[in-house]
Design a protein around this motif. Structure first.
Motif, PDB file in Angstrom:
ATOM      1  N   ALA A  82      10.331   6.306  41.856  1.00 28.36           N
ATOM      2  CA  ALA A  82       9.361   5.972  41.531  1.00 28.36           C
ATOM      3  C   ALA A  82       9.026   4.940  42.761  1.00 28.36           C
ATOM      4  CB  ALA A  82       9.736   4.460  40.346  1.00 28.36           C
ATOM      5  N   THR A  83       9.933   4.529  43.680  1.00 29.75           N
ATOM      6  CA  THR A  83       9.255   3.665  44.639  1.00 29.75           C
ATOM      7  C   THR A  83       8.500   4.212  45.993  1.00 29.75           C
ATOM      8  OG1 THR A  83      11.524   3.137  44.788  1.00 29.75           O
ATOM      9  CG2 THR A  83      10.577   2.349  46.963  1.00 29.75           C
ATOM     10  N   ILE A 132       2.390  -0.619  33.917  1.00 25.90           N
ATOM     11  CA  ILE A 132       3.251   0.820  35.227  1.00 25.90           C
ATOM     12  C   ILE A 132       4.095   1.610  33.700  1.00 25.90           C
ATOM     13  CG2 ILE A 132       5.403   1.484  36.446  1.00 25.90           C
ATOM     14  CD1 ILE A 132       4.367  -1.049  38.238  1.00 25.90           C
ATOM     15  N   GLN A 147       7.836   3.973  32.692  1.00 23.69           N
ATOM     16  CA  GLN A 147       8.168   5.583  33.414  1.00 23.69           C
ATOM     17  C   GLN A 147       9.223   5.961  32.302  1.00 23.69           C
ATOM     18  OE1 GLN A 147       9.984   5.907  37.120  1.00 23.69           O
ATOM     19  NE2 GLN A 147      11.218   7.113  35.884  1.00 23.69           N
ATOM     20  N   ILE A 156       5.817   9.032  35.569  1.00 25.12           N
ATOM     21  CA  ILE A 156       5.143   7.957  35.529  1.00 25.12           C
ATOM     22  C   ILE A 156       3.616   7.553  35.128  1.00 25.12           C
ATOM     23  CG2 ILE A 156       4.959   6.418  37.628  1.00 25.12           C
ATOM     24  CD1 ILE A 156       7.925   7.439  38.896  1.00 25.12           C
ATOM     25  N   PHE A 179      12.086  -1.736  43.089  1.00 22.08           N
ATOM     26  CA  PHE A 179      12.401  -0.256  42.978  1.00 22.08           C
ATOM     27  C   PHE A 179      13.511   0.164  43.863  1.00 22.08           C
ATOM     28  CE2 PHE A 179       8.883  -0.624  39.770  1.00 22.08           C
ATOM     29  CZ  PHE A 179       9.824  -0.959  38.542  1.00 22.08           C
TER      30      PHE A 179
END
Ligand code: ASP
Ligand code: MG
Length: 592
Positions: A275-276, A292, A294, A304, A547
């Motif tokens: 994710a980062t 956002i 996920q 995502i 994250f």
């Protein structure tokens, strides 16, 4: 003596008549026994005209010079206002931001306030003068003029009210208050008597454009009662304060962000850091993500999804392309024809059933839900743009927002005695800037389990059906996340109390058969971490920091949802404590 701050926006000082009318309001307040500070914006569309002029000369004007230019708009207004007051036989003195001592950082065109001196204002007030402050501007350490960003006079006004411990900050504007939704889109929208800071913040980021969001963050942080009211009448408007209008009411308003675009990364390796990688690349292109979501996918692959303003889509896609390659995702898709509809209310934090009701109302109109994200006090869904207004109206009537709630609040202006809780005041004093991010809590909830349905047919009524079935078993769902993945298929994850997992899975299994999708997956023990604070969204990078922090300690994120005041993540149950410790350390510098 009590102090009142009165802010007049551009339309309220658009010509000499209106300036005189505003001056009369201030004089009247003074005669009623208050000390009065006025904050004024540039006249009418003057700021737009100045920007236009600058662009005729330079396609990308130097930011410092832009602020030098734009600050003149407010300077014109304060001088004229002081003259207007003088003509009414009262004393007044005008000040620029610099003269008051509004110190900001040096981020031209969107500077943040660091500190405000009160001596000069207090001295003038004590001399019986009406103080007239130029909105939207300040000065940095090097004596450069800065501005706070479009609409920033609201922030000046609330900030002055905060440092002067004013009784109230009155925002005079061309509407007579805050409405349950945009009255231009929904004719039976109702003006609310009162709304809480949190609700106002969520509604503003959900699309309700009443006030500069940073001004509400300020008001919340310093507990300033804000009264939004019409400059053209004496009717009371809407009070923005700590308490909601009717505590028993689950929803207080609904809002629409029309031009969004959705991007989904498919087949993302479900490991720490994925994710980062995506978020930092998007952020590096100065694009703010909105929703956002996920979702844990099948076979260790996650999805995502997020939304951005449609104008930011081209830059976003470039970032996503890079991220896809970097993390080895299967691919991505997008849809630039979507809008976000949200319902907001403090009451939904304690009352179940809001999500089902929302989904059912949309189902009845055959409106398909593309994405769902829930937080404590907000539920947002993404829908096709051509049905968005219909969806908004549907929400408004489903929650009967046109009807005045039973317990109409008593007059609370002036009674906000619980001003500025000491703890917060201390922390703010220790920090360098009045507008700095503050994190109020990092909580860990280890009581939940997760259920995920993959490959759910993406058609109207599905979410309603699923959550009604779950609710029918007496199960209270906490967090819900839906994303669309491959063509025509959605992934739906939600959390339930651990003790209800078996029952939830039974229902989910039945639903899976009925819907012809794969058997549900689950995690019997998850940990939900919620990081909440003020300025979470206006300070970009909070989500990224969070994250990154979890990735650094090797923790994988299963579900994400974000809101104006809170970012929640769901991780494996065995990692909860570790995640909380890491986050507390990471955010120690900004924790209250
Ligand atoms: N004059 C500035 C603007 O138009 C500030 C304000 O009106 O709040 O954005
Ligand atoms: Mg304005």
């Amino acid at each position: 003596m009590s102090i009142i701050v009165q802010k007049f926006g551009g339309t309220s000082v658009a010509d000499s008549e209106k300036i005189l009318a505003a001056a009369r309001k201030a004089v009247r307040a003074q005669k009623e026994g208050h000390q009065v500070v006025m904050v004024v914006s540039a006249m009418g569309k003057n700021t737009d005209l100045l920007i236009d002029l600058a662009r005729q000369i330079h396609k990308d004007p130097p930011a410092r010079e832009m602020d030098m230019l734009l600050s003149t708009g407010e300077q014109v207004s304060v001088a004229l206002m002081a003259m207007a007051i003088d003509s009414l036989g009262q004393q007044a003195i005008s000040f620029t931001g610099a003269q008051i001592g509004i110190k900001t950082d040096s981020t031209y065109t969107k500077a943040r306030i660091r500190s405000i001196a009160t001596d000069r204002m207090r001295q003038s007030l004590d001399e019986g003068k009406i103080v007239i402050a130029a909105g939207f501007q300040g000065i940095d350490e090097g004596f450069n003029i800065t501005t706070l960003g479009r609409g920033g006079s609201d922030t000046t006004a609330v900030a002055l009210a905060a440092v002067l411990h004013a009784d109230v900050c009155e925002i005079f504007t061309d509407v007579d208050g805050v409405y349950t939704t945009d009255p231009r889109l929904v004719p039976d929208a109702r003006r609310v008597n009162r709304i809480s800071y949190d609700e106002m913040l969520e509604l503003a980021s959900a699309g309700a454009g009443v006030m500069h969001n940073r001004s509400i963050e300020f008001a919340k942080k310093f507990n300033v009662p804000v009264h939004v009211r019409s400059s053209f009448s004496d009717n009371p408007g809407t009070l923005i304060c700590a308490e909601p209008e009717a505590p028993g009411q689950p929803v207080c308003g609904t809002a629409l962000v029309r031009n969004e675009a959705r991007v989904t990364l498919l087949g993302v390796p479900d490991r720490p850091g994925a994710a980062t990688a995506v978020f930092s690349r998007v952020a590096a292109r100065n694009v703010a993500m909105d929703m956002i979501v996920q979702n844990v996918g099948a076979n260790g692959l996650a999805e995502i999804s997020f939304t951005v303003f449609r104008d930011d889509l081209p830059a976003t896609l470039k970032a996503v392309e890079e991220a896809t390659r970097e993390i080895g995702a299967a691919g991505y898709n997008y849809d630039d024809n979507v809008s976000k509809v949200s319902v907001v209310g403090l009451g939904m934090a304690t009352q179940p059933g809001v999500a089902e009701k929302m989904f059912r109302a949309l189902a009845e109109k055959e409106i398909n839900i593309l994405m769902i994200s829930t937080s404590e006090i907000k539920i947002s869904v993404l829908v096709d743009r051509d049905v968005a207004v219909d969806a908004l109206r549907t929400m408004h009537s489903a929650f009967q927002l046109d009807v005045q709630p039973d317990c109409v609040p008593k007059e609370v202006i002036g009674a906000a005695a619980s001003r500025l809780n000491n703890n917060t005041a201390d922390v703010v004093a220790r920090m360098q800037g009045m507008e700095d991010l503050i994190i109020e809590g990092i909580t860990l909830d280890e009581s939940q389990a997760r259920v995920t349905l993959v490959g759910v047919p993406d058609r109207p009524g599905l979410a309603a059906h699923v959550f009604e079935q779950i609710a029918a078993g007496g199960i209270v769902v906490d967090m819900i996340v839906q994303s669309v993945g491959r063509e025509g298929q959605a992934t739906l994850s939600f959390t339930v109390p651990q003790t209800d997992l078996a029952k939830s899975l039974e229902t989910a299994g039945r639903l899976a058969k009925e819907l012809n999708c794969g058997a549900p997956t689950s995690c019997p023990r998850v940990a939900k971490l919620a990081v909440s604070g003020t300025g979470m969204r206006s300070h970009t990078g909070v989500a990224r920091r969070l994250f990154q922090c979890l990735a650094d300690v090797g923790i994988n994120v299963d579900m994400i949802s974000t809101s104006e005041m809170q970012i929640s993540v769901v991780v494996d149950g065995s990692q909860g404590q570790k995640a909380q410790d890491a986050l507390r350390k990471k955010f120690a510098d900004v924790m209250v």
